[in-house]
Design an enzyme around this catalytic site. Structure first.
Site, PDB file in Angstrom:
ATOM      1  N   THR A  49       0.872  -1.186   0.000  1.00  0.00           N
ATOM      2  CA  THR A  49       0.000   0.000   0.000  1.00  0.00           C
ATOM      3  C   THR A  49       0.903   1.227   0.000  1.00  0.00           C
ATOM      4  O   THR A  49       2.126   1.099  -0.019  1.00  0.00           O
ATOM      5  CB  THR A  49      -0.900   0.021   1.247  1.00  0.00           C
ATOM      6  N   CYS A  50       0.283   2.411   0.073  1.00  0.00           N
ATOM      7  CA  CYS A  50       1.105   3.617   0.031  1.00  0.00           C
ATOM      8  C   CYS A  50       1.970   3.754   1.284  1.00  0.00           C
ATOM      9  O   CYS A  50       2.936   4.491   1.295  1.00  0.00           O
ATOM     10  CB  CYS A  50       0.222   4.839  -0.150  1.00  0.00           C
ATOM     11  N   ARG A  52       2.893   0.868   3.353  1.00  0.00           N
ATOM     12  CA  ARG A  52       3.574  -0.358   3.805  1.00  0.00           C
ATOM     13  C   ARG A  52       3.777  -1.331   2.645  1.00  0.00           C
ATOM     14  O   ARG A  52       2.951  -1.391   1.730  1.00  0.00           O
ATOM     15  CB  ARG A  52       2.778  -1.040   4.930  1.00  0.00           C
ATOM     16  N   SER A 107      -2.308   1.122  11.646  1.00  0.00           N
ATOM     17  CA  SER A 107      -2.263   2.208  10.662  1.00  0.00           C
ATOM     18  C   SER A 107      -1.719   3.483  11.276  1.00  0.00           C
ATOM     19  O   SER A 107      -1.846   3.690  12.491  1.00  0.00           O
ATOM     20  CB  SER A 107      -3.664   2.475  10.116  1.00  0.00           C
ATOM     21  N   GLN A 118      -7.481  -2.921   0.899  1.00  0.00           N
ATOM     22  CA  GLN A 118      -6.146  -3.222   0.367  1.00  0.00           C
ATOM     23  C   GLN A 118      -5.725  -4.665   0.692  1.00  0.00           C
ATOM     24  O   GLN A 118      -5.079  -5.321  -0.120  1.00  0.00           O
ATOM     25  CB  GLN A 118      -5.140  -2.213   0.936  1.00  0.00           C
ATOM     26  N   ALA A 188     -11.655  31.237  -2.793  1.00  0.00           N
ATOM     27  CA  ALA A 188     -11.390  30.165  -3.757  1.00  0.00           C
ATOM     28  C   ALA A 188      -9.956  29.673  -3.642  1.00  0.00           C
ATOM     29  O   ALA A 188      -9.388  29.143  -4.603  1.00  0.00           O
ATOM     30  CB  ALA A 188     -11.690  30.662  -5.175  1.00  0.00           C
ATOM     31  N   THR A 191      -7.380  26.202   0.822  1.00  0.00           N
ATOM     32  CA  THR A 191      -8.161  25.667   1.959  1.00  0.00           C
ATOM     33  C   THR A 191      -9.617  25.438   1.548  1.00  0.00           C
ATOM     34  O   THR A 191     -10.205  24.392   1.854  1.00  0.00           O
ATOM     35  CB  THR A 191      -8.098  26.639   3.153  1.00  0.00           C
TER      36      THR A 191
END
Lengths: 433, 274
Positions: A49-50, A52, A107, A118, A188, A191
């Site tokens: 995963t991103c 691990r 996590s 995942q 705009a 944030t």
């Protein structure tokens, strides 16, 4: 038990190493091919995963730690130094780790929900390559169960843990479903856009965007499928909106109490105002108006802290659930060691039954044949069930495999001498551990 | 008879108390699966109770309003059934504790006061017209009490959100909007039933002025109550007030109504009207 795990995650390695060690979709097939070439690996699953990259193995013999690191390095292209920080776990510890990962207990953001998907994807990918054996299929199946139980039976995933998602959470506590909620975005900038993205994914009904530079408001309006309105927002715009998100760099408040009172005269409804700007965009006095809820960044940080504290508390309950599932898996694993003997038992008894039924066929009338067949099946089933139950029970004990070994030897027939030898070999292999 | 009026109510009291205990435990240890099971058990409980009341009505040839105990049980069951019905539309989570507590208390009180009608049942309680009027009134009252409870929950959640208090109730009550919708719906239907009930009472009086003369004095506070309910229903329909004030008004109305109903029930069964 013969299960091994090695991997890197946010506990062991910095993000650069995690990025480098990631095994993406392009490399996953080659990685499985490499793994399955090894004569000592019966099954393998890669969880990448991103955050691990972890490798789960079901080996014939446990690998030495250095060998395991070499295998991992060859898959991930990490250097020896980088792989040195990887964790390595065996047996129950490896099982427990995977279950904790699936439950969101390991996590970075405690209780995050994506990990369970995942884990499922990792299992599917591995199955497509025929990589997992029975043990790993069961292991990942149980891990998915652990993830589901943690989410359904505890509140570990409950409550927003970032300011942006906390604003959506607050909106749902006030409006319920957001599909009828109209949003006025004041400003705009980055944030506002971030908050808008979260709200858009929650599916709001409509957008109005007010910004000092009208062209920027139009850009955001086009992105969101809304309408750019004049700066500063009018009482009519406020009256239209249920939810107002304001994040400008104005020095003075953009939304005043007077303006809000005018809006309330036009439309009396509940309104949530999110002031994400520093200094504030919305006059604090607005919070005193009836049915008007004003939240600032500081308030959301409080909410996030409360949610995190609640998740920490729930993590204890989730850990208990995980421990129970680890025990269940260990029990299944011990029972599963006698699976070849059970298979042999069923095969031999069924063959004997068929032979006896065929031999006795002449002694019975045709009309009775069916009854004889039924009776023999029932008798064999009962004997088999009794033997399997006791065999499984004995398999849970320390020297339980001796019973399986004795039974296997007792079931040797001329037709199946080779099969019996294979079963004995497997049992001896297990006994050697 | 004993089974219907004594044994079964005791079993149902035990059942509802057990369910309440399970819901209370769920507050300490939230568990979505158990919550779903409890919602189903609650629905089954309401169906059993409705069935029980229907059988009771068939046997005594009148709606279960012949003793104060029956009125209480009738009201409690209607509140719980209404909640079970609404639970199918809006997930109410821990909110179930409010109506379940009301049900349990009403069942206990009703059973203690006695459910079996004796010889001293006022004659005015018999007959189709009385049954129709009282049944509609009790159903209307149940809905309006529900409206008050939803209003209370709205006020609790409102205070939690305003006060930045993110405790269990904040996490587990339905949203403010859902609570407002539920409050408005129950108020609307409650008003409708009470209106029909008042019209039926007035037509009773018109058709039998001599027999139900005593009812006239009972009707005065009920008409006042109907006027207040109508005012609140109009305020809700035309948004004369904001959500929080409507919630507060619903709570206040429920309290007034409860008081009037208690007085009214006591008067009916003691043979004196207001």
């Amino acid at each position: 038990m013969r299960i091994e795990a090695i991997g890197i995650n946010h506990h062991t390695s910095p993000i650069e190493v995690r990025d480098k060690g990631s095994i993406g979709p392009q490399r996953i097939v080659a990685a499985y091919e490499t793994l399955l070439l090894s004569s000592n690996i019966e099954g393998a699953i890669i969880l990448s995963t991103c955050n691990r990259t972890e490798l789960y193995l079901s080996p014939y013999q446990h690998h030495e730690t250095t060998r395991l690191r070499d295998i991992f390095a060859s898959l991930t292209r990490l250097t020896g130094e980088e792989v040195a920080s990887a964790f390595t776990l065996r047996d129950e510890e490896a099982v427990s780790h995977l279950f904790r990962v699936a439950a969101g207990l390991d996590s970075q953001m405690l209780g995050e929900v994506q990990i369970i998907g995942q884990v499922k994807d990792a299992l599917t990918q591995a199955q497509e390559q025929n990589a997992p054996n029975t043990v790993l299929n069961k292991l990942f199946g149980k891990a998915i169960e652990a993830g589901k139980q943690a989410r359904h039976r505890t509140q570990i995933s409950r409550g927003a843990v970032s300011v942006a998602s906390a604003s959506v959470e607050m909106a749902t506590r006030i409006f319920g479903k957001l599909d009828e909620v109209k949003v006025l975005l004041v400003g705009a900038g980055e944030t506002s856009r971030l908050a808008a993205r979260h709200l858009q994914s929650a599916g709001v009904a409509g957008w109005r965007i007010s910004n000092r530079t009208h062209a920027n408001a139009q850009v955001v309006a086009d992105l969101l499928g809304g309408m750019a309105v004049a700066w500063p927002p009018s009482a009519e715009d406020l009256a239209w909106a249920d939810l107002v998100v304001s994040a400008t760099s104005a020095d003075e408040p953009v939304l005043t109490t007077r303006l809000m009172k005018q809006a309330r005269k036009q439309a009396r409804q509940m309104r949530l105002l999110l002031d994400l700007a520093v200094p504030r965009d919305i006059e604090p006095g607005i919070a005193k108006l009836d049915d008007t809820y004003l939240y600032t960044v500081d308030d959301f940080e409080e909410l996030v802290a409360a949610n995190l504290a609640s998740r920490e508390k729930e993590a204890q309950r989730a850990t208990k659930l995980v421990d129970k599932l680890v025990e269940e898996f260990a029990e299944w694993y011990r029972e599963n060691r006698v699976a070849p003997t059970i298979q042999q038992l069923q095969q031999v008894l069924e063959e004997l039954r068929q032979q006896e039924v065929a031999r006795s066929a002449k002694r019975f009338a045709d009309s009775d044949q069916e009854q004889v067949d039924k009776f023999s099946r029932s008798l064999v089933r009962k004997i088999t069930s009794l033997l399997i139950a006791n065999l499984k029970k004995s398999a849970l004990e320390e020297d339980g495999l001796q019973t399986a070994r004795a039974l296997t030897m007792a079931l040797v027939t001329d037709d199946h001498r080779d099969d019996a030898d294979t079963v004995l070999e497997k049992l001896d292999h297990e006994l050697s551990h | 008879m004993n089974t219907l009026y004594v044994t079964l109510p005791l079993i149902l009291v035990a059942f509802s108390s057990g369910l309440l205990a399970a819901w209370l435990m769920l507050i300490a240890r939230p568990d979505r699966k158990i919550e779903e099971v409890l919602v189903r058990i609650g629905t089954v409980l309401s169906l059993i109770m409705i069935h029980w009341l229907v059988v009771m009505a068939a046997i005594q040839n009148q709606a279960p309003v012949l003793t104060p105990g029956q009125v209480l049980v009738f009201l409690g069951v209607q509140i719980w059934s209404m909640h079970s019905l609404l639970q199918r539309k809006v997930r109410q989570r821990f909110f179930s504790i409010f109506p379940l507590t009301v049900l349990t208390v009403m069942m206990v009180l009703g059973t203690c006061l006695g459910l079996q009608p004796g010889a001293d049942v006022p004659a005015s309680l018999f007959g189709f017209r009385s049954g129709f009027h009282i049944t509609l009134s009790v159903a209307g009252v149940a809905l309006l009490l529900g409206s008050g409870v939803f209003g209370t929950a709205h006020l609790i959640l409102h205070r939690q959100i305003k006060g930045r208090s993110f405790g269990k109730w904040y996490q587990n009550l339905p949203s403010l909007n859902d609570l407002d919708r539920l409050r408005g719906t129950t108020l609307g239907y409650g008003w409708l039933l009470i209106t029909i009930s008042v019209i039926s009472a007035m037509s009773n009086l018109y058709l039998n002025p001599e027999r139900d003369a005593a009812m006239v004095s009972h009707l005065h506070p009920m008409l006042t109550l109907w006027f207040l309910i109508s005012l609140l229903a109009a305020a809700d329909r035309f948004r004369w007030l904001g959500n929080r004030r409507l919630a507060g008004a619903s709570l206040a109305l429920s309290c007034v109504m409860l008081l009037l109903i208690v007085v009214s029930v006591v008067e009916i069964f003691t043979g004196r009207f207001a």
